[in-house]
Design an enzyme around this catalytic site. Structure first.
Site, short mmCIF file in Angstrom:
data_model
loop_
_atom_site.label_atom_id
_atom_site.label_comp_id
_atom_site.label_asym_id
_atom_site.label_seq_id
_atom_site.Cartn_x
_atom_site.Cartn_y
_atom_site.Cartn_z
N PRO A 172 0.81 -1.22 0.00
CA PRO A 172 0.00 0.00 0.00
C PRO A 172 0.84 1.28 0.00
CG PRO A 172 -0.14 -1.11 2.12
CD PRO A 172 0.63 -2.00 1.20
N GLY A 173 2.11 1.20 0.39
CA GLY A 173 2.94 2.40 0.44
C GLY A 173 3.07 3.10 -0.89
N ARG A 174 3.35 2.32 -1.95
CA ARG A 174 3.51 2.93 -3.27
C ARG A 174 2.20 3.51 -3.77
NH1 ARG A 174 6.51 -1.73 -6.42
NH2 ARG A 174 4.81 -2.77 -5.40
N ARG A 217 11.83 5.67 -13.80
CA ARG A 217 10.93 4.63 -14.28
C ARG A 217 10.66 4.65 -15.78
NH1 ARG A 217 5.83 4.58 -12.29
NH2 ARG A 217 5.67 2.35 -12.43
N TYR A 236 11.86 1.19 -17.71
CA TYR A 236 10.92 0.20 -18.26
C TYR A 236 9.66 0.81 -18.86
CZ TYR A 236 9.75 0.43 -13.25
OH TYR A 236 9.50 0.85 -11.98
N CYS A 260 22.15 14.19 -22.84
CA CYS A 260 22.33 13.67 -24.20
C CYS A 260 22.45 12.15 -24.14
CB CYS A 260 23.54 14.30 -24.86
SG CYS A 260 23.33 16.05 -25.17
N GLU A 261 21.34 11.50 -23.95
CA GLU A 261 21.28 10.05 -23.77
C GLU A 261 19.93 9.60 -24.31
OE1 GLU A 261 22.67 6.54 -22.42
OE2 GLU A 261 23.62 8.22 -21.40
N TYR A 280 8.66 7.19 -6.45
CA TYR A 280 9.64 6.79 -7.45
C TYR A 280 10.71 7.83 -7.73
CZ TYR A 280 5.56 3.89 -8.14
OH TYR A 280 4.49 3.07 -7.93
#
Length: 145
Positions: A1-3, A40, A44, A69-70, A98
């Site tokens: 539940p934290g997230r 994040r 992904y 620059c990536e 996050y």
């Protein structure tokens, strides 16, 4: 539940550095936040809603990227967003669980400050860490000098 609680409670505030328009593709909205601040999407492909702080009611389709620059410094591609111009503020939503916990000093970038807001009340709960503070903590071995 934290997230579930903290993820939805936090945002990453960012400023548009530039809008780079090309004739053959969606414009790039370049913001001052980067993949080290919100990892994040780069890791992904996670979705974070992106909204103007002061929406005009005009919409645009754009690619949202950071200033590193990536190729991984990409938050969203082909996203329908509030129309933005350089200097305007925007937020990445659901960033609470996050941001700081996954942040890094990649590419010698510092860490953003964390601010807690409750209605009209706010307080800095974690200071910004500047790149020069990170560099000051590093040491070169004497045998390499």
């Amino acid at each position: 539940p934290g997230r579930v609680i903290t993820g939805n409670a936090g945002v990453l505030l960012t400023r548009v550095i530039r809008v780079k328009r090309n004739a053959n593709r969606d414009p790039f909205v370049i913001v001052d936040a980067a993949m080290n601040d919100l990892a994040r999407p780069a890791l992904y492909g996670a979705w974070h809603d992106f909204d103007a702080v002061e929406p005009s009611g005009v919409r645009m389709t754009a690619n949202i990227v950071g200033p590193i620059c990536e190729t991984g410094d990409t938050f969203a591609m082909g996203r329908d967003i509030d129309a933005l111009e350089a200097g305007e503020l925007a937020v990445f939503r659901t960033a609470g669980a996050y941001g700081a916990t996954m942040a890094s000093s990649y590419n010698s970038r510092g860490f953003v400050a964390e601010v807690m807001v409750d209605g009209a009340d706010f307080a800095v709960v974690a200071d910004r860490i500047l790149p020069e503070d990170i560099s000051a903590a590093e040491r070169v071995p004497a045998w390499l000098e």
